[in-house]
Structures are given as C-alpha cells and as structure tokens.
Design a protein around this motif. Structure first.
Motif, PDB file in Angstrom:
ATOM      1  N   THR A  51       0.851  -1.182   0.000  1.00 29.01           N
ATOM      2  CA  THR A  51       0.000   0.000   0.000  1.00 29.01           C
ATOM      3  C   THR A  51       0.892   1.238   0.000  1.00 29.01           C
ATOM      4  N   PRO A  52       0.378   2.383  -0.406  1.00 31.96           N
ATOM      5  CA  PRO A  52       1.181   3.608  -0.354  1.00 31.96           C
ATOM      6  C   PRO A  52       1.709   3.904   1.051  1.00 31.96           C
ATOM      7  N   GLU A  53       0.916   3.598   2.057  1.00 34.61           N
ATOM      8  CA  GLU A  53       1.346   3.833   3.435  1.00 34.61           C
ATOM      9  C   GLU A  53       2.555   2.973   3.794  1.00 34.61           C
ATOM     10  N   VAL A  54       2.538   1.716   3.348  1.00 34.38           N
ATOM     11  CA  VAL A  54       3.655   0.812   3.643  1.00 34.38           C
ATOM     12  C   VAL A  54       4.898   1.238   2.864  1.00 34.38           C
ATOM     13  N   VAL A  55       4.720   1.650   1.612  1.00 36.59           N
ATOM     14  CA  VAL A  55       5.858   2.135   0.820  1.00 36.59           C
ATOM     15  C   VAL A  55       6.506   3.320   1.536  1.00 36.59           C
ATOM     16  N   GLU A  56       5.680   4.261   1.996  1.00 35.26           N
ATOM     17  CA  GLU A  56       6.220   5.435   2.689  1.00 35.26           C
ATOM     18  C   GLU A  56       6.924   5.045   3.984  1.00 35.26           C
ATOM     19  N   LEU A  57       6.325   4.163   4.745  1.00 35.56           N
ATOM     20  CA  LEU A  57       6.923   3.725   6.014  1.00 35.56           C
ATOM     21  C   LEU A  57       8.273   3.050   5.788  1.00 35.56           C
ATOM     22  N   LEU A  58       8.327   2.129   4.831  1.00 33.03           N
ATOM     23  CA  LEU A  58       9.586   1.427   4.559  1.00 33.03           C
ATOM     24  C   LEU A  58      10.648   2.370   4.004  1.00 33.03           C
ATOM     25  N   ALA A  59      10.258   3.262   3.111  1.00 33.12           N
ATOM     26  CA  ALA A  59      11.217   4.228   2.568  1.00 33.12           C
ATOM     27  C   ALA A  59      11.718   5.154   3.674  1.00 33.12           C
ATOM     28  N   ARG A  60      10.816   5.580   4.554  1.00 34.66           N
ATOM     29  CA  ARG A  60      11.214   6.458   5.667  1.00 34.66           C
ATOM     30  C   ARG A  60      12.243   5.763   6.568  1.00 34.66           C
ATOM     31  N   GLU A  61      11.994   4.499   6.879  1.00 35.14           N
ATOM     32  CA  GLU A  61      12.933   3.757   7.726  1.00 35.14           C
ATOM     33  C   GLU A  61      14.303   3.648   7.060  1.00 35.14           C
ATOM     34  N   HIS A  62      14.303   3.401   5.766  1.00 41.11           N
ATOM     35  CA  HIS A  62      15.575   3.308   5.032  1.00 41.11           C
ATOM     36  C   HIS A  62      16.288   4.659   5.031  1.00 41.11           C
ATOM     37  N   LEU A  63      15.554   5.737   4.807  1.00 42.11           N
ATOM     38  CA  LEU A  63      16.164   7.064   4.788  1.00 42.11           C
ATOM     39  C   LEU A  63      16.716   7.448   6.158  1.00 42.11           C
ATOM     40  N   VAL A  64      16.004   7.095   7.209  1.00 39.13           N
ATOM     41  CA  VAL A  64      16.510   7.351   8.563  1.00 39.13           C
ATOM     42  C   VAL A  64      17.829   6.625   8.764  1.00 39.13           C
ATOM     43  N   SER A  65      17.908   5.381   8.336  1.00 41.23           N
ATOM     44  CA  SER A  65      19.151   4.629   8.506  1.00 41.23           C
ATOM     45  C   SER A  65      20.278   5.233   7.670  1.00 41.23           C
ATOM     46  N   MET A  66      19.947   5.777   6.502  1.00 45.57           N
ATOM     47  CA  MET A  66      20.968   6.428   5.682  1.00 45.57           C
ATOM     48  C   MET A  66      21.518   7.665   6.387  1.00 45.57           C
ATOM     49  N   VAL A  67      20.632   8.460   6.965  1.00 47.84           N
ATOM     50  CA  VAL A  67      21.061   9.678   7.652  1.00 47.84           C
ATOM     51  C   VAL A  67      21.892   9.327   8.884  1.00 47.84           C
ATOM     52  N   LYS A  68      21.438   8.338   9.648  1.00 47.59           N
ATOM     53  CA  LYS A  68      22.149   7.974  10.876  1.00 47.59           C
ATOM     54  C   LYS A  68      23.485   7.289  10.613  1.00 47.59           C
ATOM     55  N   SER A  69      23.650   6.697   9.445  1.00 50.02           N
ATOM     56  CA  SER A  69      24.892   5.989   9.161  1.00 50.02           C
ATOM     57  C   SER A  69      25.925   6.866   8.467  1.00 50.02           C
TER      58      SER A  69
END
Length: 83
Positions: A51-69
């Motif tokens: 769903t669009p909500e799941v796509v956004e959630l998963l992308a957000r989690e990946h982006l957070v990990s990119m910023v933190k790493s």
C-alpha cells in the motif's frame, strides 16, 4: 530509466516523495525518489502488494538509517558560538 520515471511507473503518489523530501531535506530529491522506487520494486519482486502507506513507512525507515549511518566526516561543521 530515471528514478522519477520509475516512480511514475510504480503508481507511487508524488505526495509521498514530497513528504519524504521535506522530512529529509539533507538528502537530494533523487536519493529520496530512488529509495521510494527501490521499495516499490522490491515489493513487486517479492510478489507483495504494498500500500502507499507501507511504501512510505519502509522508505522512511531506510532514509533514517541512511542519515544515521553518515560518517561524521561527511557532516557539515557547525559554526562555533563565537562566529
């Protein structure tokens, strides 16, 4: 094929990309679009209807990990209080 073209082929809402670009202003729009497209393509590859909500959630989690790493040497130096 560009990440923008992939986004449109995957029927991902431009609002998702706009929200993520706003929330991750330190990352380029292309990086955000590529992340969203990757999430959509992985779901399609696995045969999962995301769903669009799941796509956004998963992308957000990946982006957070990119910023933190991000290594400290890549971060902008903060001006000292005397400047």
């Amino acid at each position: 094929m560009s990440s923008t073209q992939l986004i449109s082929r995957l029927d991902v809402s431009p609002a998702i990309v706009r929200r993520l670009c706003r929330d991750f202003a330190g990352l380029s729009r292309e990086t955000v679009e590529r992340c969203v497209a990757d999430v959509g393509l992985r779901g399609r590859h696995l045969g999962v209807a995301l769903t669009p909500e799941v796509v956004e959630l998963l992308a957000r989690e990946h982006l957070v990990s990119m910023v933190k790493s991000e290594p400290p040497s890549a971060r902008r130096a903060e001006p000292s209080s005397g400047e």
